[in-house]
Design a protein around this motif. Structure first.
Motif, PDB file in Angstrom:
ATOM      1  N   GLY A 243       0.840  -1.190   0.000  1.00 21.60           N
ATOM      2  CA  GLY A 243       0.000   0.000   0.000  1.00 21.60           C
ATOM      3  C   GLY A 243       0.872   1.235   0.000  1.00 21.60           C
ATOM      4  N   GLN A 244       0.242   2.394   0.245  1.00 21.24           N
ATOM      5  CA  GLN A 244       0.935   3.672   0.170  1.00 21.24           C
ATOM      6  C   GLN A 244       0.892   4.420   1.499  1.00 21.24           C
ATOM      7  N   VAL A 245       1.947   5.178   1.751  1.00 19.62           N
ATOM      8  CA  VAL A 245       1.931   6.199   2.800  1.00 19.62           C
ATOM      9  C   VAL A 245       1.644   7.516   2.087  1.00 19.62           C
ATOM     10  N   LEU A 246       0.456   8.074   2.328  1.00 17.58           N
ATOM     11  CA  LEU A 246       0.023   9.262   1.605  1.00 17.58           C
ATOM     12  C   LEU A 246       0.445  10.557   2.295  1.00 17.58           C
ATOM     13  N   SER A 247       0.396  10.571   3.618  1.00 17.49           N
ATOM     14  CA  SER A 247       0.813  11.770   4.351  1.00 17.49           C
ATOM     15  C   SER A 247       0.937  11.445   5.826  1.00 17.49           C
ATOM     16  N   GLN A 248       1.661  12.298   6.543  1.00 16.57           N
ATOM     17  CA  GLN A 248       1.827  12.163   7.994  1.00 16.57           C
ATOM     18  C   GLN A 248       1.941  13.559   8.599  1.00 16.57           C
ATOM     19  N   THR A 249       1.260  13.760   9.723  1.00 18.64           N
ATOM     20  CA  THR A 249       1.272  15.060  10.384  1.00 18.64           C
ATOM     21  C   THR A 249       1.407  14.880  11.890  1.00 18.64           C
ATOM     22  N   THR A 250       2.115  15.799  12.522  1.00 15.08           N
ATOM     23  CA  THR A 250       2.289  15.782  13.969  1.00 15.08           C
ATOM     24  C   THR A 250       1.796  17.097  14.561  1.00 15.08           C
ATOM     25  N   THR A 251       1.073  17.016  15.673  1.00 16.11           N
ATOM     26  CA  THR A 251       0.614  18.192  16.403  1.00 16.11           C
ATOM     27  C   THR A 251       0.865  17.982  17.895  1.00 16.11           C
ATOM     28  N   ARG A 252       0.617  19.015  18.686  1.00 15.67           N
ATOM     29  CA  ARG A 252       0.712  18.903  20.144  1.00 15.67           C
ATOM     30  C   ARG A 252      -0.432  19.674  20.777  1.00 15.67           C
ATOM     31  N   ASP A 253      -0.846  19.250  21.977  1.00 14.15           N
ATOM     32  CA  ASP A 253      -2.009  19.833  22.634  1.00 14.15           C
ATOM     33  C   ASP A 253      -1.825  21.280  23.054  1.00 14.15           C
ATOM     34  N   GLY A 254      -0.580  21.707  23.302  1.00 18.59           N
ATOM     35  CA  GLY A 254      -0.348  23.081  23.709  1.00 18.59           C
ATOM     36  C   GLY A 254      -0.468  23.337  25.199  1.00 18.59           C
ATOM     37  N   LEU A 255      -0.477  22.277  26.015  1.00 15.85           N
ATOM     38  CA  LEU A 255      -0.566  22.438  27.462  1.00 15.85           C
ATOM     39  C   LEU A 255       0.782  22.831  28.048  1.00 15.85           C
TER      40      LEU A 255
ATOM     41  N   VAL B 230      -5.363  15.139  11.819  1.00 14.74           N
ATOM     42  CA  VAL B 230      -6.085  14.411  10.764  1.00 14.74           C
ATOM     43  C   VAL B 230      -6.428  15.353   9.612  1.00 14.74           C
ATOM     44  N   ARG B 231      -6.927  16.528   9.938  1.00 12.84           N
ATOM     45  CA  ARG B 231      -7.332  17.444   8.877  1.00 12.84           C
ATOM     46  C   ARG B 231      -6.136  17.924   8.056  1.00 12.84           C
ATOM     47  N   ARG B 232      -4.994  18.098   8.704  1.00 11.47           N
ATOM     48  CA  ARG B 232      -3.792  18.457   7.952  1.00 11.47           C
ATOM     49  C   ARG B 232      -3.354  17.295   7.068  1.00 11.47           C
ATOM     50  N   CYS B 233      -3.516  16.082   7.559  1.00 12.47           N
ATOM     51  CA  CYS B 233      -3.183  14.887   6.757  1.00 12.47           C
ATOM     52  C   CYS B 233      -4.049  14.817   5.500  1.00 12.47           C
ATOM     53  N   LEU B 234      -5.321  15.060   5.667  1.00  9.97           N
ATOM     54  CA  LEU B 234      -6.251  14.968   4.543  1.00  9.97           C
ATOM     55  C   LEU B 234      -6.042  16.106   3.555  1.00  9.97           C
ATOM     56  N   GLY B 235      -5.719  17.298   4.079  1.00 10.21           N
ATOM     57  CA  GLY B 235      -5.498  18.443   3.220  1.00 10.21           C
ATOM     58  C   GLY B 235      -6.691  18.725   2.324  1.00 10.21           C
ATOM     59  N   ASP B 236      -6.411  19.172   1.116  1.00 11.32           N
ATOM     60  CA  ASP B 236      -7.464  19.461   0.138  1.00 11.32           C
ATOM     61  C   ASP B 236      -7.682  18.306  -0.830  1.00 11.32           C
ATOM     62  N   THR B 237      -7.007  17.173  -0.565  1.00  8.26           N
ATOM     63  CA  THR B 237      -7.035  16.057  -1.518  1.00  8.26           C
ATOM     64  C   THR B 237      -8.022  14.966  -1.120  1.00  8.26           C
ATOM     65  N   TRP B 238      -8.144  14.691   0.172  1.00  4.56           N
ATOM     66  CA  TRP B 238      -9.001  13.617   0.639  1.00  4.56           C
ATOM     67  C   TRP B 238     -10.064  14.140   1.599  1.00  4.56           C
ATOM     68  N   GLU B 239     -11.120  13.366   1.775  1.00  3.18           N
ATOM     69  CA  GLU B 239     -12.197  13.704   2.691  1.00  3.18           C
ATOM     70  C   GLU B 239     -12.295  12.624   3.765  1.00  3.18           C
ATOM     71  N   ILE B 240     -12.744  12.997   4.940  1.00  3.53           N
ATOM     72  CA  ILE B 240     -12.839  12.033   6.034  1.00  3.53           C
ATOM     73  C   ILE B 240     -13.817  10.917   5.696  1.00  3.53           C
ATOM     74  N   SER B 241     -14.791  11.187   4.861  1.00  4.74           N
ATOM     75  CA  SER B 241     -15.752  10.147   4.468  1.00  4.74           C
ATOM     76  C   SER B 241     -15.097   9.060   3.626  1.00  4.74           C
ATOM     77  N   ASP B 242     -13.887   9.307   3.113  1.00  8.69           N
ATOM     78  CA  ASP B 242     -13.150   8.285   2.364  1.00  8.69           C
ATOM     79  C   ASP B 242     -12.545   7.231   3.283  1.00  8.69           C
ATOM     80  N   VAL B 243     -12.518   7.508   4.591  1.00  6.41           N
ATOM     81  CA  VAL B 243     -11.754   6.695   5.543  1.00  6.41           C
ATOM     82  C   VAL B 243     -12.698   5.936   6.480  1.00  6.41           C
ATOM     83  N   PRO B 244     -12.971   4.652   6.193  1.00  4.03           N
ATOM     84  CA  PRO B 244     -13.892   3.879   7.030  1.00  4.03           C
ATOM     85  C   PRO B 244     -13.231   3.109   8.165  1.00  4.03           C
TER      86      PRO B 244
END
Length: 438
Positions: free
Chosen positions: A279-291, A308-322
């Motif tokens: 399969g493919q690795v399409l994207s990866q993103t890291t964030t932090r809570d800011g505490l 997650v939203r940064r991973c999806l960007g403008d290319t994919w939608e969350i509804s694509d991910v079951p």
């Protein structure tokens, strides 16, 4: 669904999976071994004062799999070295590559979280008195220290085995370490910096240390309760019962040890040599809570939603991910922020989402979790089945998703998935994965 356009040659595809993980009777080395354990929800944890997942790698097995290493170096290997070399060799074989011939131009990327494997070598140097230490043994001590006292230990010996001429470095971000390296590999391939990368996550946790922590925490709970603030969990972690991610009885974490390696290539490189694609690795993103608290997690799940939203960007939608591979280690705080994030991301559709964790199979093993999550998720995608959440029998109240309890996999035909990993202090990693042809 929004489709990608443009060239596909720089897609990052996974062509090899190799492991060195706890098993039932013998270690888990191959993708088939992994599937046999995970698809049946089998737990390889053993209760020896605390529940723990030990690899128990036989010396003969290691020497047969990794021959011709100069004994001058190999006699100073720690378990972290051995586990990392074993999973690398298995991944190379799975990808149809000779690790001593075909990976010289590969990027060798390692994720390390714990330092337990380094302590003995470090202390040996610290305690050595140069005035009295035998001269004949000084070089041995030096070699052991150079190989073992830094988090780059495994990358050093993997680079030696592969005769690597490419990038060779370690990322240390706790349980998200190899997830970040998967993201680095994907970006390096997309930008043309590498055609092939081997990504390994490896950690070793001292059982003696865990037992001592358990005893200390038992006595410390009362004092902790007195000073606890609102952004701190109500219970300190425990290790003396079986971990049960997403189960209503979840109240502890079990640790494990081991290593997981992925071979990741550009699509054009993989096609040129006729490689099989998982399969493919399409994207990866890291964030932090800011505490401000360096040990706490924020329970709303906002940072995970952002990742997650940064991973999806403008290319994919969350509804694509079951399907989502969760990062739950049995900690109720983790379950809380995951449930809140899934509710925010999916809305009413969350009730149909399958989200599972296999940490109960091998224990919470730190840095390997990122590579292991990707391997498991791609295997599920290839089999058209979602593995159950190991040790989950009675789903917790308040879950916003289906954790697939029990020991039977659930049929699901899917082309996209997310894999989550977390680090103490509120770090969140999300990896978007796809089937080979999407």
């Amino acid at each position: 669904m929004r489709r990608r356009t443009g060239g596909r040659g720089r897609d990052a595809v996974v062509t090899g999976i190799g492991l060195c993980l706890p098993g039932t009777g013998s270690p888990v080395f191959t993708a088939d071994d992994l599937w046999q354990v995970a698809s049946t929800g089998t737990s390889c944890l053993i209760n020896n004062g605390v529940y723990y997942g030990g690899v128990n790698l036989p010396k003969q097995t290691f020497e047969e799999c990794i021959p011709d290493i100069p004994e001058f170096f190999s006699r100073h290997y720690t378990d972290a070295h051995r586990f990392g070399l074993m999973s690398l060799a298995q991944a190379g074989a799975d990808a149809g590559l000779d690790v001593q011939r075909d990976l010289q131009e590969a990027a060798v990327l390692v994720g390390r979280g714990g330092v337990d494997a380094n302590i003995d070598s470090y202390l040996a140097v610290m305690r050595a008195d140069p005035a009295t230490y035998p001269v004949a043994e000084a070089l041995e001590l030096f070699v052991a220290a150079e190989q073992s006292v830094t988090p780059s230990d495994v990358a050093l010996v993997q680079g030696g085995l592969t005769r690597s001429k490419g990038a060779n470095f370690t990322v240390s971000c706790g349980c998200a370490s190899s997830a970040l390296q998967i993201g680095n590999a994907q970006r390096m391939i997309a930008q043309g910096e590498a055609d092939i990368a081997v990504v390994t996550g490896v950690d070793v946790f001292s059982v003696t240390l865990i037992r001592n922590i358990q005893r200390l925490l038992t006595g410390a709970q009362q004092a902790y309760d007195a000073m606890r603030s609102e952004d701190m969990p109500s219970l300190l972690p425990s290790f003396d019962a079986l971990m049960r991610p997403y189960d209503r009885r979840a109240d502890c974490i079990n640790h494990g040890e081991g290593s997981a390696t992925l071979v990741i290539e550009s699509r054009e490189h993989a096609f040129a040599r006729g490689a099989r694609l998982y399969g493919q690795v399409l994207s990866q993103t890291t964030t932090r809570d800011g505490l401000s608290n360096p040990l706490a997690c924020e329970e709303s799940g906002k940072a995970l939603v952002s990742a997650v939203r940064r991973c999806l960007g403008d290319t994919w939608e969350i509804s694509d991910v079951p399907y989502v591979h969760g990062g739950s280690d049995g900690n109720v705080v983790v379950t809380t922020f995951e449930a809140n994030a899934i509710r925010e991301l999916y809305g009413p559709a969350a009730r149909d989402l399958l989200m599972t964790s296999q940490e109960g199979c091998f224990g919470h093993n730190g840095a390997p979790a990122g590579c292991l999550g990707v391997a498991l998720t791609l295997l599920m995608m290839n089999h058209g089945q979602v593995c159950p959440t190991a040790n989950c029998e009675e789903p917790a109240d308040g879950l916003t998703f289906d954790p697939v309890p029990g020991t039977t996999p659930r049929a699901l035909d899917f082309d996209y998935a997310l894999s989550f990993n977390y680090q103490v202090g509120g770090v969140k990693s999300a990896i978007l994965l796809g089937s080979p042809d999407v």
